[in-house]
Design an enzyme around this catalytic site. Structure first.
Site, PDB file in Angstrom:
ATOM      1  N   GLY A 622       2.983 -16.779   1.669  1.00 33.45           N
ATOM      2  CA  GLY A 622       2.069 -15.956   0.844  1.00 33.45           C
ATOM      3  C   GLY A 622       2.869 -15.355   0.054  1.00 33.45           C
ATOM      4  N   GLY A 624       3.255 -11.596  -2.521  1.00 30.85           N
ATOM      5  CA  GLY A 624       2.391 -10.756  -2.636  1.00 30.85           C
ATOM      6  C   GLY A 624       2.885 -10.586  -3.944  1.00 30.85           C
ATOM      7  N   GLU A 628       7.600 -11.945  -0.722  1.00 30.00           N
ATOM      8  CA  GLU A 628       6.616 -13.415   0.166  1.00 30.00           C
ATOM      9  C   GLU A 628       5.878 -12.430   1.032  1.00 30.00           C
ATOM     10  OE1 GLU A 628      10.431 -13.314   0.311  1.00 30.00           O
ATOM     11  OE2 GLU A 628      10.456 -14.745  -2.058  1.00 30.00           O
ATOM     12  N   ASP A 740     -12.294  -2.630  -4.603  1.00 29.43           N
ATOM     13  CA  ASP A 740     -11.061  -3.793  -5.251  1.00 29.43           C
ATOM     14  C   ASP A 740     -12.062  -4.658  -4.144  1.00 29.43           C
ATOM     15  OD1 ASP A 740     -10.904  -6.148  -6.939  1.00 29.43           O
ATOM     16  OD2 ASP A 740      -8.617  -6.133  -6.101  1.00 29.43           O
TER      17      ASP A 740
END
Ligand code: AMP
EC number: 2.7.10.1
Length: 980
Positions: A622, A624, A628, A740
């Site tokens: 993924g 970020g 990476e 969040d």
């Protein structure tokens, strides 16, 4: 026959020839715009466009694919293949390339550019004309001749055009070049053929490019990484060891590595090389230090000028030689100046007491440039006449010692009475024994049994020793105390500090007869506490005439220390941003890393520093915010290997980015709960900086649910929700407010255990793509956030509970977007007006009720996470409560629905509605524009309303506000089967 004169074999040839010219123009433009960065990673095995002579591929049967020449805009010939047997059924036309040797490649990219004619534009070809062709390959170790056996080919894909073109006679303008790329591999033989099977389409194969990707050799961190072919799988990383450039060596336990990605990019550099002693870095190489300079260790960055009294005449030196008469002790590092033996001690005086002699002297005028001066005494007994001296022998006692004296006094005892002695006092330092120059000393000759001179006064240092007791209830392990002190009567107060790891400290170099004020404070994982009350101590008077002992004062501040340090703990808690004012027994309190002056200290307080060599990076999983995110393995000594996710900090980061990046680790490292992602540790000493987290195989919850839409039982979904609630209960008990909470920030492991993740102080602001700026100035993920947090940034555990309700809704709807495609502004307005998300399909009413409770406007009315866990536990224990009544409307009666708002669903027509809002004058405008149903009205935008010719702003607003209300009401009914 007339229709046959459409001439399928002729017309297509004409347009294909034209198309090639036009297409080539496009190709050339595209090529330039594409830039070199990407192409630079490609190794081309075949590029039909680059070949200007015949390609001579095999075509079978002979009336199928045909090699045709075209010209680009520079009239450079290019070679293409075409086929257009659209009139005859059962076409099977094969075209095979020449043999392509694959070299080192494992994954091969095939890029096709072609045009394809739309069958609709060819009259009379229904049933025979096709719009696709098939791509095949055959692996072999060598060329296999020119015969073509279909069954030996492996199909790669059926290729269709994104855009076919329709109008042959209008020619070029309508023609569209299609580009398709396919990847084949892993390949095991030495080479392969590509084949194109036409089954009745009208195609021009304009170019075929076959290539593979490579990470080209580079130098990074003084290590050379060779050309590396990318791995065989799409997401795999190839780990490559670097080789140090000349005159460089690997940093200890930090050998250089890089990872070659499938895209041919170098990623995640680890470890490094450093220039050897005598060499320094210049760009990507190591250069020797110049004359007069040295570099003693590879750890040093720069060459340094030779220190005092040393020199060198050679380049690339790791040290400098000493000038004549100067030396370096064996323990001296090359960075210190060369030194020489000290001069003789000064002002030697003595005192005789019966058969004891005391000597006292002043230090030498020249210490030789060193601070390791000690003294030794040579004792000799001499005859009177003639004077002949012999060593004193073992019967004479020396106090404190005969050599290695640090202080400038010594006493000799048990001397013979009425004897004559000579004492030589020599100052020595670390290079005295290396020097061959004459010894320098002070000497006295004394006869025992006579009265001697009294000692002169000697300057004394003043020392205060403090000790105290540890507080009884510190809020963590005390790692250090800090003692601050200053002269009480000094106007411009100059503070000095000493630190002590124990509960005592010695303060040196104080002035005599002077009042000093001392204050002590403790340092724990929570940071510094407040100082204890002032403690005043006056040093003793300066003594005269006799030697004087250091002033030693034991100041016992035990009681004050205990009370004050305990106060410090509470003072600390109150000052915390997220911390609770009251500490729960048995629960740790979350500490905001931002309260640390030095963020590195916070990281190491809460996170374990890992050795990069224990980590193996395997693949990128993924992206970020800071670099990476990779998966890999962590093997700590004595522990079993575990799978981990590794977040890396991209190279070239700023100090702030590093701080923010590590902040997540400082927060995560404080948590220890099965439903909160676990931090394994950090790598901060070495590059890249990494955060190592337990690996969560199923990634983030929102995408996981979307991928498995409808595949779980309600109990499984409630189990996930229970886990998230338990994680949140733990966090809220610690006083941590997440801000969040959303399914995208929950990670799922292989056992479907959900864990709360994504911590960080600024993450909501910077990281979350859902976060948008609100009128209050902050950036907020509106759909997940409680109204009081949106309006006046009141973030609490109760606002986290609101977000939790949204997560419940996301889970029960398998990752549906909350409030669907409503705009953020509409969401805020609808919530303000009392509307809430309806129950997702098949959602048990009890769960929806819990969601609605989480969305209470008054935050005090919302359940606490503890209660939520309790409710979910009860549901799991009594699965009957989770049954959805079959065939009934799943929408529970919501106590939160604003029932006073006129219900749009009660109107039977647009006219009735307009009447209710007193806007019936516009009835005809609506009808004329085709808005006949309430459903179509509910979809209208302000532009639509204006386009009806409603020009008064007040009327526009009135109509729009009613439409928005209608939309929210429909939203409430969404998924319930009720037609509006
Ligand atoms: P983040 O920077 O935390 O948003 O991470 C970016 C992406 O990396 C996430 O969306 C996940 O897909 C993946 N990821 C992050 N942490 C982990 C983990 N511990 N295990 C597996 N995947 C992760």
């Amino acid at each position: 026959m007339a229709s046959r004169s459409l001439s399928p074999s002729l017309t297509p040839c004409l347009w294909i020839t034209v198309s090639v010219v036009c297409v080539c123009l496009q190709l050339l433009c595209g090529h330039v715009a594409c830039g070199d960065a990407q192409n630079a990673r490609e190794v081309i095995l075949l590029d039909s466009k680059a070949q200007q002579t015949d390609l001579e591929w095999i075509s079978y049967p002979p009336n199928g694919w045909e090699e045709i020449s075209g010209l680009d805009e520079n009239y450079t010939p290019i070679r293409t293949y075409q086929v257009c047997q659209v009139m005859e059924p059962n076409q099977n036309n094969w075209l095979r390339t020449n043999w392509i040797e694959k070299g080192d490649a494992q994954r091969i990219f095939v890029e096709l550019k072609f045009t394809l004619r739309d069958c609709n534009s060819l009259p009379g070809v229904v049933g025979t004309c096709k719009e696709t062709f098939n791509l095949y390959y055959q692996e072999t170790d060598s060329e296999v001749g020119r015969s073509l056996r279909e069954n030996q080919y492996v199909k790669i894909d059926t290729i269709a055009a994104d855009e076919s073109f329709t109008q042959g006679d209008l020619g070029e303008r309508k023609m569209k070049l299609n580009t398709e790329e396919r990847i084949i591999g892993p390949l095991s033989r030495r080479g392969f053929y590509l084949a194109f099977q036409d089954v009745g389409a009208c195609i021009a194969l304009v170019s075929v490019k076959v290539y593979y990707k490579k990470c080209w050799s580079i130098i990074e961190n003084l290590a050379t990484f060779p050309d590396t072919v990318t791995g065989s799988e799409f997401s795999s990383l190839v780990e490559v060891e670097g080789v140090c450039v000349s005159d460089a060596e690997e940093e200890a336990d930090n050998s250089p590595k890089m990872h070659c990605s499938a895209q041919g990019e170098w990623l995640v550099p680890i470890g490094k090389c450093i220039c050897k002693a005598g060499f320094h870095q210049k760009g990507d190489s190591c250069e020797p230090c110049g004359r007069g300079f040295y570099k003693s260790s590879s750890q040093d960055l720069q060459c340094s000028r030779c220190p005092a009294h040393s020199f060198n005449d050679l380049e690339g030196s790791w040290r400098c030689d000493c000038e004549d008469g100067y030396y370096r002790a064996f323990s001296d590092p090359p960075s210190v100046a060369c030194t020489r033996p000290p001069s003789a001690p000064q002002n030697l005086v003595y005192n005789i007491n019966q058969t004891s002699v005391s000597l006292e002297w002043n230090p030498p005028a020249d210490t030789g440039g060193r601070n390791d001066v000690t003294y030794r005494v040579i004792c000799r007994r001499c005859t009177w006449e003639p004077e002949e001296c012999v060593p004193c022998g073992p019967n004479v006692g020396f106090s404190p010692a005969q050599s290695g004296l640090v202080d400038t006094f010594v006493t000799m005892m048990d001397l013979l009475a009425h004897a004559n002695y000579t004492f030589e006092v020599e100052a020595v330092n670390g290079v005295s024994d290396l020097s061959r120059t004459q010894r320098l000393f002070a000497a006295v000759s004394i006869a025992t049994g006579q009265a001697g001179k009294s000692f002169s006064s000697v300057e004394s240092q003043s020392i205060i020793q403090l000790s105290w007791q540890e507080p009884q209830q510190p809020n963590g392990v005390i790692t250090e105390y800090e003692i601050k002190y200053y002269e009480k009567d000094q106007k411009d107060r100059v503070y000095s500090t000493v630190r002590s790891k124990s509960t005592s400290a010695t303060v040196n170099n104080l002035k005599p007869s002077t009042a000093y004020v001392f204050q002590i404070r403790a340092f724990t994982e929570a940071g510094y506490g407040t100082y204890c009350p002032r403690l005043e101590i006056t040093t003793k008077e300066e003594a005269t005439g006799r030697m004087q002992n250091p002033v030693i004062i034991i100041a016992v501040v035990a009681v004050a220390g205990t009370i004050i340090l305990v106060f410090m703990v509470f003072g600390f808690i109150i000052g915390r941003r997220y911390a609770l004012a009251v500490k729960f027994p048995g629960t740790k309190t979350y500490i905001d890393p931002e309260t640390y002056e030095d963020p590195n200290r916070a990281v190491h307080q809460f996170a374990k520093e890992l050795d990069a060599s224990c980590i193996k990076i395997e693949r990128v999983i993924g992206a970020g915010e800071f670099g990476e995110v990779c998966s890999g393995r962590l093997k700590l000594p004595g522990k079993r290997e575990v799978s981990v996710a590794i977040k890396t900090l991209k190279v070239g980061y700023t100090e702030k980015q590093r701080r923010d990046f590590l902040c997540e680790a400082s927060i995560m490292g404080q948590f220890d709960h099965p439903n909160v992602v676990h931090l394994e540790g950090v790598v901060t000493r070495g590059k890249p900086v990494m955060i190592v987290i337990e690996y969560m195989e199923n990634g983030s919850l929102d995408s996981f649910l979307r991928k498995h839409d409808g595949q779980f039982t309600v109990i499984q979904l409630v189990g996930m929700l229970r886990g998230i609630a338990a994680g949140m209960r733990y966090l809220s008990d610690m006083g941590y407010v997440h801000r969040d909470l959303a399914a995208r920030n929950i990670l799922v492991n292989s056992n479907l255990v959900c864990k709360v993740s994504d911590f960080g102080l600024s993450r909501v602001i910077d990281d979350d793509p859902e976060a948008v700026y609100t009128t209050t100035g902050g950036k907020i993920p509106v759909r997940w956030t409680a109204p009081e947090a949106i309006q006046f940034r009141k973030f609490t555990s109760a606002s986290d509970v609101w977000s939790y309700g949204i997560v419940m809704w996301e889970v029960m709807s398998y990752g549906e977007r909350p409030y669907w495609d409503m705009s953020n502004q509409d969401v805020i307005k609808a919530i303000e007006e009392g509307y809430r998300l309806p129950a997702p399909m098949d959602c048990p009413p009890g769960l929806h009720q819990l969601m609605l409770d989480c969305w209470q406007k008054d935050r005090a009315e919302r359940p606490k996470f503890d209660q939520i866990v309790g409710i979910l536990d009860k549901m799991i224990r009594n699965p009957n409560t989770l049954k959805t009544p079959v065939g009934t409307c799943t929408r529970p009666i919501s106590p939160l629905l604003d029932q006073s708002t006129p219900d749009f669903t009660t109107f039977r027509s647009v006219g009735e509605w307009l009447e209710a809002i007193k806007m019936e004058r516009y009835r005809d405008n609506f009808t004329a524009a085709g808005y006949g149903s309430l459903e179509s009205v509910a979809r209208m935008s302000i532009e639509d309303v204006m386009s009806l010719g409603i020009s008064l702003v007040g009327h526009q607003k009135k109509i729009m506000s009613s439409i928005q209300t209608a939309r929210a009401q429909m939203l409430h009914l969404h998924g319930t089967g009720i037609q509006v």
